[in-house]
Motif scaffolding. Sequence first.
Motif, mmCIF file in Angstrom:
data_model
loop_
_atom_site.group_PDB
_atom_site.id
_atom_site.type_symbol
_atom_site.label_atom_id
_atom_site.label_comp_id
_atom_site.label_asym_id
_atom_site.label_seq_id
_atom_site.Cartn_x
_atom_site.Cartn_y
_atom_site.Cartn_z
ATOM 1 N N LEU A 167 0.866 -1.180 0.000
ATOM 2 C CA LEU A 167 0.000 0.000 0.000
ATOM 3 C C LEU A 167 0.902 1.229 0.000
ATOM 4 O O LEU A 167 1.571 1.539 0.980
ATOM 5 N N GLY A 168 0.929 1.901 -1.145
ATOM 6 C CA GLY A 168 1.850 3.012 -1.323
ATOM 7 C C GLY A 168 1.410 4.303 -0.661
ATOM 8 O O GLY A 168 0.308 4.414 -0.116
ATOM 9 N N GLY A 169 2.266 5.295 -0.763
ATOM 10 C CA GLY A 169 2.007 6.584 -0.145
ATOM 11 C C GLY A 169 1.319 7.564 -1.076
ATOM 12 O O GLY A 169 0.976 7.248 -2.217
ATOM 13 N N TYR A 170 1.115 8.762 -0.577
ATOM 14 C CA TYR A 170 0.452 9.844 -1.314
ATOM 15 C C TYR A 170 1.297 10.227 -2.518
ATOM 16 O O TYR A 170 2.466 10.574 -2.384
ATOM 17 N N LYS A 171 0.723 10.109 -3.716
ATOM 18 C CA LYS A 171 1.380 10.441 -4.989
ATOM 19 C C LYS A 171 2.509 9.471 -5.349
ATOM 20 O O LYS A 171 3.315 9.765 -6.232
ATOM 21 N N SER A 172 2.591 8.321 -4.701
ATOM 22 C CA SER A 172 3.577 7.317 -5.098
ATOM 23 C C SER A 172 2.860 6.216 -5.871
ATOM 24 O O SER A 172 1.633 6.242 -6.017
ATOM 25 N N ASP A 173 3.619 5.253 -6.392
ATOM 26 C CA ASP A 173 2.983 4.192 -7.172
ATOM 27 C C ASP A 173 3.678 2.864 -6.928
ATOM 28 O O ASP A 173 4.681 2.795 -6.224
ATOM 29 N N MET A 174 3.133 1.804 -7.529
ATOM 30 C CA MET A 174 3.599 0.452 -7.227
ATOM 31 C C MET A 174 4.905 0.083 -7.919
ATOM 32 O O MET A 174 5.381 -1.046 -7.784
ATOM 33 N N ARG A 175 5.484 1.030 -8.659
ATOM 34 C CA ARG A 175 6.767 0.762 -9.292
ATOM 35 C C ARG A 175 7.897 1.514 -8.597
ATOM 36 O O ARG A 175 9.003 1.624 -9.128
ATOM 37 N N GLY A 176 7.613 2.020 -7.384
ATOM 38 C CA GLY A 176 8.648 2.659 -6.594
ATOM 39 C C GLY A 176 9.631 1.635 -6.044
ATOM 40 O O GLY A 176 9.402 0.423 -6.104
ATOM 41 N N THR A 177 10.715 2.124 -5.488
ATOM 42 C CA THR A 177 11.805 1.247 -5.040
ATOM 43 C C THR A 177 11.353 0.191 -4.043
ATOM 44 O O THR A 177 11.626 -1.003 -4.210
ATOM 45 N N LYS A 178 10.661 0.598 -2.988
ATOM 46 C CA LYS A 178 10.282 -0.365 -1.945
ATOM 47 C C LYS A 178 9.326 -1.419 -2.490
ATOM 48 O O LYS A 178 9.446 -2.604 -2.185
ATOM 49 N N ALA A 179 8.373 -0.984 -3.317
ATOM 50 C CA ALA A 179 7.410 -1.930 -3.883
ATOM 51 C C ALA A 179 8.100 -2.929 -4.810
ATOM 52 O O ALA A 179 7.784 -4.128 -4.804
ATOM 53 N N GLN A 180 9.063 -2.470 -5.587
ATOM 54 C CA GLN A 180 9.790 -3.361 -6.484
ATOM 55 C C GLN A 180 10.624 -4.367 -5.691
ATOM 56 O O GLN A 180 10.706 -5.549 -6.051
#
Length: 265
Positions: A35-48
Motif C-alpha cells: 500500500l503506497g504513499g500519497y502520490k507514489s505508485d507500485m513501481r517505486g523502489t520499496k514496492a519493487q
Amino acid sequence: MGCIMNELEPEMIEVDGVKIAVRHRDGSAPGVMWLGGYKSDMRGTKAQVLHEWGIQNGVMVTRHDYSGHGESGGDFKEGTISRWLNESLAVFHRFTAGSQILVGSSMGAWIALRMVQELVKAGQANRLAGLLLIAPAPDFTSELIEPRLTDEQRRILEEKGKLEQPSQYSDQPYVYTKALIDDGRNNRVLDGIIDTHCPVHILQGMADPDVPYRHALRLLEHLPKDDVTLTLIRDGDHRLSRPQDLSLMIKALTALREVSLGRTP
C-alpha cells in the motif's frame, strides 16, 4: 535489488467506475500486499524490492495503484482516503487468498490500518497475518496538515477547494483538496485502540522531515501493547529507500512472516 525491467502490463479492474491497475503474483501464504504513499505508485523502489523478494521466496505479492496514481485511471484531485481505502479493499478481496501481511508506506500505513478495521468489522480478522508500517502517516490530514495551515491557506482551501504546496520529491506540487481533508476526519484512527489482531512492526526515520518520528510514537499509544515493534532509524528520512533501509524492511517482513507461520497449526 534493482528495478524490474520489462515488467508485464498490469491487470485492470474497475472499482466505482475507475480502472485500477494491479500487479499480482501467486505464491505461498501469508502473502504480502503493498500500500503506497500519497502520490507514489507500485513501481517505486520499496514496492519493487518486495516484488523481487516475493519471487525469490515463492511468496504471493499484490500491488496496485490508487485512482489518480501511477497506471490507474481517475483524477488525483478526486481522491480521498475513503475512495482509496475502498479500492484497496476491492483489490484485497479480488486478488489475495489466505492470510496477508499489509505493508503500508506513509499514507499507505493509514490505509492499512483502516483496512484492518474494516476486515475485523467484517469478521475477517483471520486474513491478517501482520502489519509492516513504514514512516506511517495515519490521520496526516488532521494531524500534520491542518495544524500547519495559515489563515491565508485556509481561505484558499475554502474558496478554491484545493491547496498546492511545493514537494521536495517532484517538480509537481503536492495538491491537498478540501474533500481529502474533510474526508480524512471521517477516517481517523488515532481516536482509540486499534485492535490489529496481528503483530505490527513500525519502521520510522528520526530525520523524517515530513512525518516526525513523534507521530510514530503517538501511533504506538493506540496499538495493543503486545506484538508491536518499533524500529527507529536515527538518520533515516521519509522515503527509507536506501540499501540499509530496504534491508531492514525485508528483515522485518521476514520476521513477521515467520511468526505467522509459527502460529499455523
